[in-house]
Design an enzyme around this catalytic site. Structure first.
Site, PDB file in Angstrom:
ATOM      1  N   ASP A 174      16.028  51.695   4.869  1.00  0.00           N
ATOM      2  CA  ASP A 174      17.370  52.005   4.366  1.00  0.00           C
ATOM      3  C   ASP A 174      17.341  53.078   3.271  1.00  0.00           C
ATOM      4  O   ASP A 174      16.529  53.010   2.348  1.00  0.00           O
ATOM      5  CB  ASP A 174      17.992  50.717   3.813  1.00  0.00           C
ATOM      6  CG  ASP A 174      19.494  50.821   3.649  1.00  0.00           C
ATOM      7  OD1 ASP A 174      19.973  51.843   3.131  1.00  0.00           O
ATOM      8  OD2 ASP A 174      20.195  49.872   4.040  1.00  0.00           O
ATOM      9  N   THR A 195      25.617  52.084   4.998  1.00  0.00           N
ATOM     10  CA  THR A 195      24.597  51.359   5.748  1.00  0.00           C
ATOM     11  C   THR A 195      25.089  50.771   7.073  1.00  0.00           C
ATOM     12  O   THR A 195      24.501  51.015   8.120  1.00  0.00           O
ATOM     13  CB  THR A 195      24.047  50.213   4.869  1.00  0.00           C
ATOM     14  OG1 THR A 195      23.498  50.806   3.697  1.00  0.00           O
ATOM     15  CG2 THR A 195      22.982  49.416   5.587  1.00  0.00           C
ATOM     16  N   HIS A 199      25.694  56.703  -1.910  1.00  0.00           N
ATOM     17  CA  HIS A 199      25.835  57.392  -0.627  1.00  0.00           C
ATOM     18  C   HIS A 199      27.145  56.948  -0.033  1.00  0.00           C
ATOM     19  O   HIS A 199      27.777  56.015  -0.544  1.00  0.00           O
ATOM     20  CB  HIS A 199      24.657  57.045   0.289  1.00  0.00           C
ATOM     21  CG  HIS A 199      24.475  55.558   0.469  1.00  0.00           C
ATOM     22  ND1 HIS A 199      25.145  54.827   1.417  1.00  0.00           N
ATOM     23  CD2 HIS A 199      23.748  54.665  -0.250  1.00  0.00           C
ATOM     24  CE1 HIS A 199      24.817  53.561   1.309  1.00  0.00           C
ATOM     25  NE2 HIS A 199      23.974  53.414   0.297  1.00  0.00           N
TER      26      HIS A 199
HETATM   27 ZN   LIG Z   1      21.842  51.981   3.747  1.00  0.00          ZN
END
Ligand SMILES: [Zn+2]
Ligand SMILES: *[C@@H]1O[C@H](CO)[C@@H](O)[C@H](O)[C@H]1NC(C)=O
Ligand SMILES: *[C@@H]1O[C@H](CO)[C@@H](O)[C@H](O)[C@H]1NC(C)=O
Ligand SMILES: *[C@@H]1O[C@H](CO)[C@@H](O)[C@H](O)[C@H]1NC(C)=O
Ligand SMILES: *[C@@H]1O[C@H](CO)[C@@H](O)[C@H](O)[C@H]1NC(C)=O
Ligand SMILES: *[C@@H]1O[C@H](CO)[C@@H](O)[C@H](O)[C@H]1NC(C)=O
Ligand SMILES: *[C@@H]1O[C@H](CO)[C@@H](O)[C@H](O)[C@H]1NC(C)=O
Ligand SMILES: *[C@@H]1O[C@H](CO)[C@@H](O)[C@H](O)[C@H]1NC(C)=O
Ligand SMILES: *[C@@H]1O[C@H](CO)[C@@H](O)[C@H](O)[C@H]1NC(C)=O
Ligand SMILES: *[C@@H]1O[C@H](CO)[C@@H](O)[C@H](O)[C@H]1NC(C)=O
Length: 456
Positions: free
Chosen positions: A37, A73, A338
Site C-alpha cells: 500500500d 486505497t 493521497h
Molecule cells: Zn492505500
C-alpha cells in the site's frame, strides 16, 4: 444432441476434471498479485531496494502506473482486480453515502455486499471458471458471499510472514485439494509510515522501505523454498503514491460555508458534500481557496471518470497536491496524504512482474492500472468481465506476444503513408519526361521504441 458429440463432451470433461484434480491447470501457471500500500513510484529511484531490483531484473518493470481517481486505497485496489474506473465499480472513496439505500460506508464498516456488487473481482471470475482462489487482506476479499476459496477477515495484526505463509500454502494445495490458481496478498506499508512521517522524511521512509524490501526478499525465498518460484507468475504493485502535506497548506471549509448548510460525506483531499442549496453553496465554495477546485457533479471533468454514479455527491472539492482540507483550526491531521488528482506523478505507484509468462529485463515507462485486470485474465485464461482496460497496452509485458506499442503503430502508419506518397511522386516523375531534376529521397525514421532494456 447426437451420440458422438455427447461422447466428445464427456471425454473433454473427464480430461479437464483429471487435469484440475492434479492441482495445476493444463495451460496457465498460477498467479500471485501482491500490493504494498502507498508505494510511490519514485521510491524505487530514491531508495536502494535490492530485492525488488533483483526481482525486476528477472522480469518487467513499469516505472509509473496511472491509477484511478480518487487515488485512495479502496477505489484503487478494487480497480486492480476489476479493471474498472471507480464510477463503474462503485467503491468511490473511503467514506461513502448511498442515497438509494441510505447506507454509509467507512473503512470500519465495509462488509455489506451492496457496496461491492456492481463489479466482479478476479477471485470470483476465476472461481466461476472452476479454479480455487485466495486472498490475504486484499480490500473487498472478506465481504459476505463474495469471498475467494481461502481468505482472512481483515486483521492488521497478522504479520506479512503469516499472510505469506498462508498464501503459499493455498497456492500449493495439500495434495488432495488442488492449489489456488489466483491469490492476492496485501500489506499496509509503506502507506502507514508515509501518512505519519510524510514521504519527504528520508530517515523514516528509508527505514520502512528497507522493511518492505526485506518482505520482498522473504517473498522470493518462500516461493523458492516451496518450489513455486519459476512456476508461477508474480505481480508486485501498489494502489497509489503519497504527497507531502504541511500545516502551512490548510484549507478551512468552515471559513467558506456554514456547517449548518450541508452534510459532509468525505473531507480530504477530495471532499464530498450534500448541500442544502446547491447554487449558493457552489458559489461560496468555488471562491473558497485558490488551491481547491469545486465541481458540481455534472461538471466533473471526463478524464477523471468520476461522475456516473449515485454515490458521487452533488458537490466535490479537490485540493491541490500537498494541500489538506480541514473543517477549522490549525491542526494538520497527517504529514502525508493521497487521494489527489490521478494525473500527478506523486500519486502513481509502480508495477513489477516476473514468471514464465513475462519478458525478462523489459522496462516500460507507464501503463494504466485498469490494464492490469485484462492482463491477469489473459494470464489465467479466464474470460474478462466488461472493463475499462486494454490488453493491447499490457501485452507488451508478456513473453511471446506481439507488442503493439502505440508509437510503433503511429510510426508504421506514417511510414506507409510517406512511402505511398513517395511512390506517387516517383510515378508522376517517370511519366513526365520534362520534369525538373530529381529530389533526393528523405530517410524515413519510422520506428522507434522508447522502452529501454534493463541493466540488472
Ligand atoms: Zn492505500
Ligand atoms: C495426475 O496425477 C497422477 C498421479 O500423481 C498421474 O498418474 C496422472 O497422470 C496425472 N494426470 C494428469 C492429467 O496430469
Ligand atoms: C454498517 O453499515 C450497515 C449498512 O451497510 C448498517 O446497517 C450498520 O448499522 C453499520 N454498522 C455500524 C456499526 O455502523
Ligand atoms: C488478529 O490477529 C492477531 C495476531 O494473529 C490475533 O492475536 C488477534 O486475535 C486477531 N484478532 C481478531 C479480531 O481476530
Ligand atoms: C496463517 O496465519 C495465521 C494467523 O492468522 C498464523 O497463525 C499461521 O501461522 C499462518 N500460517 C503459516 C503457514 O504461516
Ligand atoms: C522523520 O522521522 C523520524 C522517525 O523515523 C523522526 O524521528 C523525525 O523527527 C522525522 N523528521 C522530521 C523532520 O519530521
Ligand atoms: C533459489 O534457491 C536456489 C538454491 O537454494 C538458489 O540457487 C537460487 O538463487 C534461489 N533463487 C532465488 C530467486 O532466490
Ligand atoms: C447558511 O445558513 C445560515 C442559516 O443557518 C445562513 O445565515 C447563511 O447565510 C447560509 N449560507 C452560508 C454560505 O453560510
Ligand atoms: C440543511 O439540511 C439539513 C438536513 O436536511 C437540516 O437538518 C438543516 O437544518 C438544514 N440547514 C438549513 C440552514 O436549513
Ligand atoms: C468502463 O467500463 C464499463 C463496463 O464495460 C462501462 O460501462 C463504462 O462505460 C466504461 N467507462 C468508460 C469511460 O469507457
Amino acid at each position: 444432441m447426437g451420440m458422438f458429440p455427447r461422447m466428445l463432451l464427456g471425454f473433454l470433461w473427464a480430461v479437464s476434471a483429471v487435469a484440475a484434480e492434479n492441482g495445476t491447470a493444463p495451460h496457465a501457471p498460477p498467479l500471485l498479485l501482491v500490493s504494498f500500500d502507498g508505494f510511490r513510484a519514485d521510491y524505487l529511484q530514491r531508495f536502494p531496494m535490492p530485492n525488488l531490483k533483483l526481482l525486476y531484473s528477472q522480469g518487467v518493470l513499469v516505472d509509473q502506473l496511472t491509477n484511478v481517481f480518487i487515488t485512495k486505497t479502496f477505489p484503487n485496489h478494487y480497480s486492480l482486480v476489476t479493471g474498472l474506473y471507480a464510477e463503474s465499480h462503485g467503491i468511490l472513496a473511503s467514506s461513502m453515502y448511498d442515497p438509494v439505500t441510505q447506507k454509509h460506508f467507512s473503512l470500519q464498516n465495509d462488509s455489506d455486499p451492496m457496496w461491492w456488487s456492481a463489479a466482479q473481482p478476479l477471485w470470483l471470475t476465476a472461481l466461476d471458471s472452476g479454479y480455487k482462489t485466495a486472498a490475504a487482506m486484499w480490500p473487498g476479499s472478506d465481504v459476505t458471499n463474495r469471498t475467494p476459496t481461502h481468505f482472512f477477515p481483515y486483521n492488521r495484526s497478522v504479520t506479512f510472514g503469516q499472510r505469506l505463509g498462508n498464501v503459499t500454502q493455498w497456492l500449493m494445495g495439500d495434495g488432495k485439494e488442488p492449489g489456488a490458481m489466483f491469490a492476492a496478498l496485501y500489506w499496509e506499508e509503506p502507506d502507514q509510515s508515509g501518512h505519519t512521517f510524510g514521504p519527504e522524511n528520508t530517515t523514516a521512509m528509508a527505514k520502512v522501505l528497507k522493511e518492505v524490501d526485506d518482505n520482498i526478499g522473504l517473498l522470493m525465498r518462500e516461493l523458492n523454498r516451496t518450489g513455486l518460484w519459476g512456476r508461477i507468475n508474480l505481480i508486485v504493485t501498489s494502489d497509489h503514491g503519497m504527497a507531502q502535506c504541511s500545516a502551512d497548506r490548510l484549507i478551512r471549509l468552515d471559513d467558506c460555508l456554514h456547517p449548518d448548510n450541508y452534510t459532509l460525506v468525505d473531507l480530504t483531499p477530495v471532499a464530498a458534500l450534500i448541500p442544502n442549496d446547491s447554487e449558493t453553496a457552489f458559489i461560496s465554495l468555488s471562491k473558497c481557496h485558490p488551491h481547491m477546485t469545486a465541481y458540481m457533479k455534472k461538471s466533473i471533468p471526463d478524464r477523471l471518470h468520476y461522475r456516473n454514479n449515485v454515490r458521487i455527491q452533488p458537490i466535490i472539492l479537490v485540493a491541490d497536491e500537498g494541500w489538506t482540507i480541514v473543517k477549522q483550526g490549525n491542526k494538520l491531521p497527517r504529514l502525508g496524504d493521497h487521494g489527489y488528482d490521478n494525473s500527478l506523478p506523486s500519486m502513481h505507484p509502480f508495477l513489477v512482474a516476473a514468471g514464465p509468462s513475462f519478458r525478462r529485463g523489459f522496462r516500460m515507462k507507464s501503463l494504466q492500472s485498469v490494464d492490469v485486470y485484462p492482463l491477469m485474465c489473459r494470464l489465467l485464461s479466464v474470460p474478462a468481465q466488461p472493463n475499462n482496460g486494454s490488453l493491447v497496452r499490457a501485452q507488451c509485458l508478456l513473453a511471446g506476444e506481439t507488442c503493439w506499442d502505440v508509437s510503433m503503430v503511429v510510426g508504421l502508419v506514417v511510414g506507409v503513408l510517406l512511402l505511398l506518397s513517395a511512390i506517387t511522386v516517383l510515378f508522376r516523375f517517370m511519366r513526365s519526361p520534362r520534369s525538373s531534376g530529381s529530389r533526393p529521397f528523405q530517410r524515413l525514421d519510422i520506428l522507434y521504441d522508447d522502452d529501454e532494456p534493463l541493466v540488472p
